[in-house]
Design an enzyme around this catalytic site. Structure first.
Site, PDB file in Angstrom:
ATOM      1  N   SER A  59      14.313  42.430 -56.247  1.00 23.12           N
ATOM      2  CA  SER A  59      14.640  42.597 -54.832  1.00 23.12           C
ATOM      3  C   SER A  59      13.964  43.822 -54.226  1.00 23.12           C
ATOM      4  O   SER A  59      13.919  43.962 -53.027  1.00 23.12           O
ATOM      5  CB  SER A  59      16.156  42.681 -54.647  1.00 23.12           C
ATOM      6  OG  SER A  59      16.702  43.700 -55.446  1.00 23.12           O
ATOM      7  N   LYS A  60      13.447  44.725 -55.060  1.00 21.90           N
ATOM      8  CA  LYS A  60      12.635  45.868 -54.598  1.00 21.90           C
ATOM      9  C   LYS A  60      13.308  46.637 -53.461  1.00 21.90           C
ATOM     10  O   LYS A  60      12.655  47.043 -52.507  1.00 21.90           O
ATOM     11  CB  LYS A  60      11.239  45.394 -54.184  1.00 21.90           C
ATOM     12  CG  LYS A  60      10.480  44.675 -55.323  1.00 21.90           C
ATOM     13  CD  LYS A  60       9.036  44.391 -54.954  1.00 21.90           C
ATOM     14  CE  LYS A  60       8.249  43.729 -56.061  1.00 21.90           C
ATOM     15  NZ  LYS A  60       8.668  42.379 -56.443  1.00 21.90           N
ATOM     16  N   ARG A  61      14.609  46.836 -53.566  1.00 23.64           N
ATOM     17  CA  ARG A  61      15.332  47.581 -52.545  1.00 23.64           C
ATOM     18  C   ARG A  61      14.992  49.065 -52.633  1.00 23.64           C
ATOM     19  O   ARG A  61      14.539  49.561 -53.667  1.00 23.64           O
ATOM     20  CB  ARG A  61      16.839  47.424 -52.721  1.00 23.64           C
ATOM     21  CG  ARG A  61      17.354  46.002 -52.829  1.00 23.64           C
ATOM     22  CD  ARG A  61      17.023  45.174 -51.631  1.00 23.64           C
ATOM     23  NE  ARG A  61      17.834  43.951 -51.583  1.00 23.64           N
ATOM     24  CZ  ARG A  61      17.391  42.772 -51.213  1.00 23.64           C
ATOM     25  NH1 ARG A  61      16.124  42.611 -50.883  1.00 23.64           N
ATOM     26  NH2 ARG A  61      18.198  41.723 -51.160  1.00 23.64           N
TER      27      ARG A  61
END
Lengths: 271, 271
Positions: B94-96
């Site tokens: 999700s590369k938050r």
């Protein structure tokens, strides 16, 4: 209407540079909204109704919805805002960043599913992680200098005699903004850095978090970030408005309105 | 069991460094899964069943679910995987990246809602955007050198004589990994950079996208990234496996299994 035009119109219509952030933390909601299926929806729409004539934008932070599996409530809040206040821009704060094929899915999420006028994105993966958003004629707000303490870990590293965040500002101004869809995130906790970014990007709008709960100085922020037209900023406050302590006789919505009104007043005193 | 231990066990149990990415693009699904409410669930679980003895991890890309409003199907897929294959790590891609209070909500989303063993995060906002994840005893996989063309825009900027991505690797190795929960994303499209990162981070696991549809060279990748134990990598393939062209007599799942098996074989030939 594209994002930049809509934002210009909202600045004028409400005489306001205040962006109201919607971060519905279940633990801090007034009691009547907790533990009910649509409590977040009812809380956020009450805040929207209480502040819609004082704000230049609303900015839901998707993490608060995602943590609770409440995307459906965010869809309903977005629809409510677009329907009842179509002149106020909706900024989806999600700070996504991924390769092109994936970025296109995130653009669909923001623009088609939630009907956002603009979305925040991370620059770390570079140009092709931002390009897919440009297919929609909406806004793309790129992280530049963030308001948190750890922001300096990368953003202040020196590249060719200048901090990294200034390279990001230059990259967006020179290249990514070719269609005039971009804005930048620059934290209020660093007014001299807002000034440096403003000098690089001309009249490009800045989304400025960090006043209110995060402690940024409004006067210094406005002096550093204003354009010649006295606009150019979306100065965001979330928790200080959402969870304003009511005075005697006030409910949460009246307290939120009072704090939003005071904040707008202080901002406008220095434009 | 924490992520690193679970990953070590999966590497050994399946004799595999292959991570199978779950990017369910509605336009590319076999016809029988399109336009049905649970088509994504049935497709992804069929892929999981076909490859679970060949993979060291599964990595759903949340953007594909978010674009369709299909978070409920991702919840069901995650539950299926944890229930039926509890020894295979689940990585939520999700590369938050956000300020601490918000990062905590994203950690809840990944670890509590989806039950992920690890989650991908962006380093751009620095240490306090990663710290909240550490409260869970799970994995945190930090973007370092990404596989896409635009990755160089920021990651290759020179800081103190070294590219930015190497500073990120050093920062994670020296500081963020104090509890041994971290891994890094390094793209297969740049084997010499995998080598440089490996030299900085010792035995830290690397999540390596970019083989398959993105064209990375498996032999060069494995030679550059392997540890002394012949492991240390989760080499991801998504589209090449999910949308493998079936041969005569094969269905999509058999084709996916064949490509996964071939990919594992090529990886293992160079460990």
């Amino acid at each position: 209407m594209n994002f930049i035009n809509k934002l210009n119109a909202a600045w004028a219509a409400n005489d306001s540079l205040l962006c109201v952030g919607l971060d519905p933390d279940m633990e801090r909601l007034p009691a009547q909204f907790r533990g009910t299926p649509d409590g977040i929806y009812r809380f956020c729409t009450a805040i929207i109704d209480a502040t819609a004539d004082l704000a230049c934008a609303f900015k839901p932070q998707i993490a608060y919805f995602a943590a609770l599996g409440a995307e459906g409530q965010l869809e309903r809040i977005s629809a409510y805002l677009r329907d009842k206040y179509p002149h106020i821009p909706l900024i989806l704060d999600s700070k996504r960043g991924d390769i092109g094929a994936t970025a296109k899915q995130y653009a669909r999420e923001a623009y088609d599913r939630y009907g956002a006028d603009a979305v925040t994105v991370s620059p770390y993966m570079g140009s092709d992680s931002v390009e897919p958003y440009m297919e929609w004629n909406r806004g793309v707000i790129v992280l530049c200098r963030t308001s948190n303490p750890g922001g300096s870990d990368l953003q202040f590293l020196e590249v060719d005699g200048k901090p990294l965040y200034q390279h990001v500002a230059q990259l967006v101004a020179d290249k990514w903004n070719s269609n005039g869809q971009c804005a930048l995130v620059v934290g209020a906790t660093f007014p001299e850095e807002i000034h440096a970014v403003r000098a690089i990007v001309g009249d490009m709008p800045l989304l400025i978090p960090g006043i209110g709960a995060q402690g940024g100085d409004i006067e210094a922020t406005v002096r550093a970030g204003r354009t010649d037209a006295g606009t150019g900023m979306m100065i965001n406050s979330s928790r200080a408005i959402l969870y304003a302590a009511p005075r005697a006789g006030e409910d949460f919505a009246a307290a939120a309105r009072r704090v939003a009104e005071e904040t707008r007043l202080v901002i406008n005193a220095h434009r």
